[in-house]
Write a protein that holds these residues in place. Structure first.
Motif, PDB file in Angstrom:
ATOM      1  N   ARG A 236       0.461  13.797  -2.469  1.00  0.00           N
ATOM      2  CA  ARG A 236      -0.904  14.180  -2.831  1.00  0.00           C
ATOM      3  C   ARG A 236      -1.041  15.666  -3.064  1.00  0.00           C
ATOM      4  NH1 ARG A 236      -4.488   9.804  -2.035  1.00  0.00           N
ATOM      5  NH2 ARG A 236      -5.947  11.353  -2.833  1.00  0.00           N
ATOM      6  N   ALA A 237      -0.263  16.448  -2.358  1.00  0.00           N
ATOM      7  CA  ALA A 237      -0.389  17.902  -2.493  1.00  0.00           C
ATOM      8  C   ALA A 237       0.829  18.580  -1.900  1.00  0.00           C
ATOM      9  CB  ALA A 237      -1.644  18.386  -1.767  1.00  0.00           C
TER      10      ALA A 237
ATOM     11  N   HIS B 235      -6.443  14.256   2.625  1.00  0.00           N
ATOM     12  CA  HIS B 235      -5.576  13.236   2.021  1.00  0.00           C
ATOM     13  C   HIS B 235      -5.153  12.155   3.011  1.00  0.00           C
ATOM     14  CE1 HIS B 235      -5.358  15.408  -1.718  1.00  0.00           C
ATOM     15  NE2 HIS B 235      -5.057  16.520  -1.058  1.00  0.00           N
ATOM     16  N   ASP B 236      -5.466  12.355   4.295  1.00  0.00           N
ATOM     17  CA  ASP B 236      -5.103  11.386   5.338  1.00  0.00           C
ATOM     18  C   ASP B 236      -3.670  10.845   5.130  1.00  0.00           C
ATOM     19  OD1 ASP B 236      -5.343   9.764   7.555  1.00  0.00           O
ATOM     20  OD2 ASP B 236      -6.249   8.109   6.442  1.00  0.00           O
ATOM     21  N   PRO B 237      -2.689  11.731   5.112  1.00  0.00           N
ATOM     22  CA  PRO B 237      -1.331  11.299   4.728  1.00  0.00           C
ATOM     23  C   PRO B 237      -0.617  10.545   5.848  1.00  0.00           C
ATOM     24  CG  PRO B 237      -1.301  13.598   5.339  1.00  0.00           C
ATOM     25  CD  PRO B 237      -2.745  13.169   5.418  1.00  0.00           C
ATOM     26  N   ASP B 238       0.297   9.687   5.441  1.00  0.00           N
ATOM     27  CA  ASP B 238       1.181   9.017   6.391  1.00  0.00           C
ATOM     28  C   ASP B 238       2.266   9.957   6.896  1.00  0.00           C
ATOM     29  OD1 ASP B 238       0.356   5.993   6.134  1.00  0.00           O
ATOM     30  OD2 ASP B 238       0.370   6.835   4.114  1.00  0.00           O
ATOM     31  N   ALA B 239       2.549  10.993   6.099  1.00  0.00           N
ATOM     32  CA  ALA B 239       3.565  11.964   6.496  1.00  0.00           C
ATOM     33  C   ALA B 239       3.164  13.362   6.058  1.00  0.00           C
ATOM     34  CB  ALA B 239       4.911  11.606   5.869  1.00  0.00           C
ATOM     35  N   VAL B 240       3.303  14.310   6.980  1.00  0.00           N
ATOM     36  CA  VAL B 240       3.181  15.728   6.645  1.00  0.00           C
ATOM     37  C   VAL B 240       4.588  16.290   6.748  1.00  0.00           C
ATOM     38  CG1 VAL B 240       2.080  17.918   7.204  1.00  0.00           C
ATOM     39  CG2 VAL B 240       0.900  15.756   7.724  1.00  0.00           C
ATOM     40  N   VAL B 241       5.152  16.647   5.602  1.00  0.00           N
ATOM     41  CA  VAL B 241       6.564  17.015   5.553  1.00  0.00           C
ATOM     42  C   VAL B 241       6.720  18.523   5.558  1.00  0.00           C
ATOM     43  CG1 VAL B 241       8.726  16.725   4.285  1.00  0.00           C
ATOM     44  CG2 VAL B 241       6.968  14.935   4.199  1.00  0.00           C
ATOM     45  N   LEU B 242       7.347  19.061   6.588  1.00  0.00           N
ATOM     46  CA  LEU B 242       7.618  20.493   6.651  1.00  0.00           C
ATOM     47  C   LEU B 242       8.988  20.730   6.009  1.00  0.00           C
ATOM     48  CD1 LEU B 242       5.412  19.934   8.813  1.00  0.00           C
ATOM     49  CD2 LEU B 242       6.340  21.841  10.107  1.00  0.00           C
TER      50      LEU B 242
ATOM     51  N   ALA C  52       4.069  14.418  11.483  1.00  0.00           N
ATOM     52  CA  ALA C  52       4.659  15.675  11.004  1.00  0.00           C
ATOM     53  C   ALA C  52       6.167  15.629  11.188  1.00  0.00           C
ATOM     54  CB  ALA C  52       4.067  16.854  11.761  1.00  0.00           C
ATOM     55  N   ILE C  53       6.871  15.766  10.072  1.00  0.00           N
ATOM     56  CA  ILE C  53       8.331  15.658  10.050  1.00  0.00           C
ATOM     57  C   ILE C  53       8.913  16.984   9.597  1.00  0.00           C
ATOM     58  CG2 ILE C  53      10.244  14.546   8.840  1.00  0.00           C
ATOM     59  CD1 ILE C  53       8.539  12.041   8.682  1.00  0.00           C
ATOM     60  N   ASN C  54       9.798  17.529  10.405  1.00  0.00           N
ATOM     61  CA  ASN C  54      10.402  18.823  10.092  1.00  0.00           C
ATOM     62  C   ASN C  54      11.890  18.658   9.801  1.00  0.00           C
ATOM     63  OD1 ASN C  54      10.386  21.733   9.952  1.00  0.00           O
ATOM     64  ND2 ASN C  54      11.486  21.753  11.910  1.00  0.00           N
ATOM     65  N   ILE C  55      12.407  19.546   8.967  1.00  0.00           N
ATOM     66  CA  ILE C  55      13.860  19.638   8.821  1.00  0.00           C
ATOM     67  C   ILE C  55      14.269  20.982   9.425  1.00  0.00           C
ATOM     68  CG2 ILE C  55      13.655  20.530   6.433  1.00  0.00           C
ATOM     69  CD1 ILE C  55      16.536  18.341   7.783  1.00  0.00           C
TER      70      ILE C  55
ATOM     71  N   ILE D 123       0.867  -1.182   0.000  1.00  0.00           N
ATOM     72  CA  ILE D 123       0.000   0.000   0.000  1.00  0.00           C
ATOM     73  C   ILE D 123       0.899   1.226   0.000  1.00  0.00           C
ATOM     74  CG2 ILE D 123      -1.764   1.270   1.272  1.00  0.00           C
ATOM     75  CD1 ILE D 123      -2.603  -1.439   2.510  1.00  0.00           C
ATOM     76  N   ARG D 124       0.849   1.991  -1.072  1.00  0.00           N
ATOM     77  CA  ARG D 124       1.772   3.116  -1.231  1.00  0.00           C
ATOM     78  C   ARG D 124       1.470   4.205  -0.204  1.00  0.00           C
ATOM     79  NH1 ARG D 124       2.743   6.978  -6.328  1.00  0.00           N
ATOM     80  NH2 ARG D 124       5.001   7.072  -6.186  1.00  0.00           N
ATOM     81  N   PRO D 125       2.458   4.645   0.549  1.00  0.00           N
ATOM     82  CA  PRO D 125       2.192   5.690   1.547  1.00  0.00           C
ATOM     83  C   PRO D 125       1.917   7.029   0.862  1.00  0.00           C
ATOM     84  CG  PRO D 125       4.532   5.151   1.505  1.00  0.00           C
ATOM     85  CD  PRO D 125       3.855   4.170   0.597  1.00  0.00           C
ATOM     86  N   ARG D 126       1.183   7.875   1.568  1.00  0.00           N
ATOM     87  CA  ARG D 126       0.800   9.198   1.061  1.00  0.00           C
ATOM     88  C   ARG D 126       1.491  10.296   1.863  1.00  0.00           C
ATOM     89  NH1 ARG D 126      -3.524   6.246   1.732  1.00  0.00           N
ATOM     90  NH2 ARG D 126      -3.881   7.245   3.753  1.00  0.00           N
ATOM     91  N   ALA D 127       1.827  11.385   1.198  1.00  0.00           N
ATOM     92  CA  ALA D 127       2.429  12.515   1.889  1.00  0.00           C
ATOM     93  C   ALA D 127       1.856  13.829   1.388  1.00  0.00           C
ATOM     94  CB  ALA D 127       3.942  12.516   1.694  1.00  0.00           C
TER      95      ALA D 127
END
Lengths: 286, 286, 286, 286
Positions: free
Chosen positions: A121-122, A165-172, A191-194, A89-93
């Protein structure tokens, strides 16, 4: 592309026989373990594991595996700390950006070349600087301005887009806006931040300026989970690069970008592959 | 963006007074030296320098500076080894690719974000895999197939496209075709390759497979000038990343990409900023 | 062993013609510059340089060189910021230790093998754990206990021993005692500490415990000049090493030692070779 | 000092249920697994594992554990590829040196400070340069000259000294003599060399000179098992350090020493802790 796998992860109080219990469960079902990692934390007396099983080695599917494993987890007091995921199942971000594009360019390049297997997704930007490149990759771009007087409304809009989008990752990806506590809660563990410094050094604003002032000889970047405590969430990955007295702040910014984008990409990959288990404010990265 | 500068570089036989001669020449003209670097090679008795001068600190222009400096160079026996460049003239590049996109994505992202100041005049691919992303950046893409039976014709076409742009750099961004000697000659000092190993280890084909077989604990990438001697030209930059027994060849390929693209970008930047002086088969990088 | 050299270092307000002035001074005296480095700091408008001249290329000695260079320095407003050193005069050091021996073992090994050219006049320990190895190297060991109630007296004794040797460097090789302000003043610019963290992270006590608690993915060491502001003096050198979730505090301590000793040795070498110029709270390392 | 542990290691053909078999064996005996690592090599279809068990969690001793585990090993077709070691039995080493002392100084310092837990039974040198420091550490030093005309006799003497101590490791700490095949055989799996290059680059003599000639931008060191094929044995650990055009061969030698000694110490530690499993010409390092 590796074949389809089920990934089991959990944490539980350490005791004798955990590995035997889990491994026997898998073996009894005929499961082929492709990758197995264990960690016992002597300080907290807690045990962690991650197992990758060939999906086609099991005579049943994901739902049945979950149902059966629930009993194992319960017997190990891991009731609320286990997951069984399907690599098929492909993860969504969803990616959040501002004006600085290096992390976004890098992530989009990795996805386009098939290196990073995630469904972006967006992309949401508080500026529209990066709209064109996003759309050139066939990904919707949402411009949500953040005027100082109506940040709450802006965050509400961002939350809504993300939620859709119910993502597996929200990338900041250098988003530069501080998430309010309720957003941190909603995206907890996703939520993953750099951050553009080697945390805990130079938390907060303008870390390269801080690094220049202090005269450090290495600069770094930190990929971490976002929590309500600014720049203090569990660290997933860090890296550094050497600088010297000849480097201006602009040089630090430029050199730092190469570390930021690579560190973010590594952290995101590990998160998506379910390699990262959070333990208090620390991470176990299998 | 730094202000406009003139960059003087040269090499000459070492002797007493070279720095004084050059620095006095600049000072007598009122020139402000922003950056100065020197290197004396005791083995060969050769001297190298690079000077950056604020353009507006001089009362005359590039042509006059060149005319005047020619005398200094002659007095130092550096007749054929000096250059005076103007940072205000944007350098040009042509990029050669095959199917692997990570280096191209990275370079285009750096150019688009203003980090790498170069005019990418064209991308040439022996496959058309990377045509869309190139054109999304507004850059012409030329598809020149390389069928085994007519490689000479293909190279002739590539040479023509390159020649039309008179580039400061011909970047082999994982081009995967071996340049014939006459092409090496034509592009001498301008053709920059990224090899996916820590040279001189694993020259030639399939370096990641070679690295896997040998069981090395670090893999690397090498940015070097192309010469007729395959993978043996002067090295501009190298870097490495740690791997372990758990990494398959596919993992090495993936991890190596991050080193390749960063190493190529650094080497290209230094070349374009005239920081790289070739000395036999070695480089001085100021 | 390189031949004997004079090393000129200074800092002064930046302006046109400094390099020409210095290089011409050397050239006019027939001096052969072996190594030359320059740095102009655009933020503060300050200029720094270090020059190595072959001693036997000059027709006069150190005293005359100093006398003549004083005029150059004055003309550049560098009156109080210049030094002319003779590499033929072996520098002296006193090393301060506690119980942890890895940095001392490493320094003594480097001196014994001729790698680090310094006259270690004495080692002072607040414990006598390291007395035997010190004496095995033919170096006097002074045991000065630091009971909590009479630290002032202990520091007085240490100062006296140090003063008797007039060292170029006072090396705090994991000394673990905080220097009082007056001692910092007395040893200003000569006292070099190795702190077992990547400063400014984890200043103060037990940095490896702090690093473990924070869950960082790299640990580091910092070699810096000691000032009255604890762990906040100008940084000479830093380095890091990778750690992971499997590393206990004891593992961090062990892995960190390898970084501490190498970082200290590099910083000390550069200090002794007069490569380090302090500029406010930052260093220029030529 | 960690408590006493039994370390089980083995390799066998991969199949379903291996982990379950081993973990159940340990659990059924009441054994507490402190550390467990697994590796499955998809190319060769081979499986490897290393387990650390608290000694006092088992109701029986080493001999009984070995007797019982032999059956498990047999059932997994690992007859000749398993070991059960007792961390309470201090490993023994003999160190071979020539004139260069940095690796020996480093190892002795680690042993003296308790960092490396090994009984160094003897140091053998083909020169006596390092006799004094060895004896200062209370370790016997044997001077065995290697005149060109009687190397065979010299090696015979060395073999005899080594054999008398039956060491777990024979450490070639920059020994500089090529072992004849029969010595390689006798010490197979126990002889550990540090080569002063990033192998496979610059095998053989004078690697720093080779590195200088090639103009590489990083130099390295390789810790590997000695085989009859010079510098081609299984690699245990490697590391690198950055160099530049300003570094002479002497500088490479000096900088390389810091990498050599750290790389050798890491490799030796892992070997002594039974973390290194050899698989063809590659190593699995748990």
């Amino acid at each position: 592309m590796p074949d389809r796998r089920y990934v089991i992860t959990f944490g539980c109080p350490d005791r004798t026989g955990i590995i035997a219990r889990v491994a026997s469960f898998v073996a009894d079902a005929g499961g082929w373990i492709v990758e197995a990692a264990y960690h016992a934390d002597p300080d907290t007396g807690w045990f962690f594991t991650r197992q990758e099983i060939k999906a086609d080695s099991l005579p049943f599917g994901l739902a049945e595996l979950r149902a059966r494993f629930a009993e194992v987890a319960a017997s190990l007091s891991a009731e609320s700390n286990w997951l069984v995921q399907d690599s098929g199942i492909r993860p969504r971000a969803v990616i959040l950006v501002s004006r600085e594009g290096h992390c976004l360019y890098d992530l989009l390049g990795r996805v386009a070349s098939g290196e990073l297997d995630v469904d972006v997704r967006a992309v949401i930007g508080n500026h529209d600087t990066l709209a064109d490149i996003t759309r050139a990759h066939g990904i919707p771009f949402h411009h949500v301005p953040f005027p100082p007087e109506s940040k709450a409304e802006a965050f509400a809009e961002v939350r809504e887009i993300v939620a859709a989008h119910d993502p597996d990752a929200v990338v900041l990806a250098r988003f530069m806006q501080i998430l309010p506590p309720e957003v941190c809660d909603e995206w907890a563990g996703r939520a993953i931040n750099i951050h553009h410094s080697f945390l805990p050094s130079f938390a907060g604003a303008r870390p390269y300026h801080q690094a220049y002032q202090r005269g450090v000889k290495l600069i770094g970047a930190t990929c971490h989970y976002v929590t309500a405590d600014l720049d203090a969430g569990p660290i997933i990955e860090q890296d550094v690069i050497r600088v010297d007295h000849g480097d201006s702040v602009a040089d630090l910014v430029r050199k730092g970008r190469d570390i930021e984008k690579v560190t973010l990409a590594r952290g995101l990959r590990w998160h998506l592959e379910r390699r990262v288990l959070v333990h208090g404010n620390r991470t176990v990265v299998f």
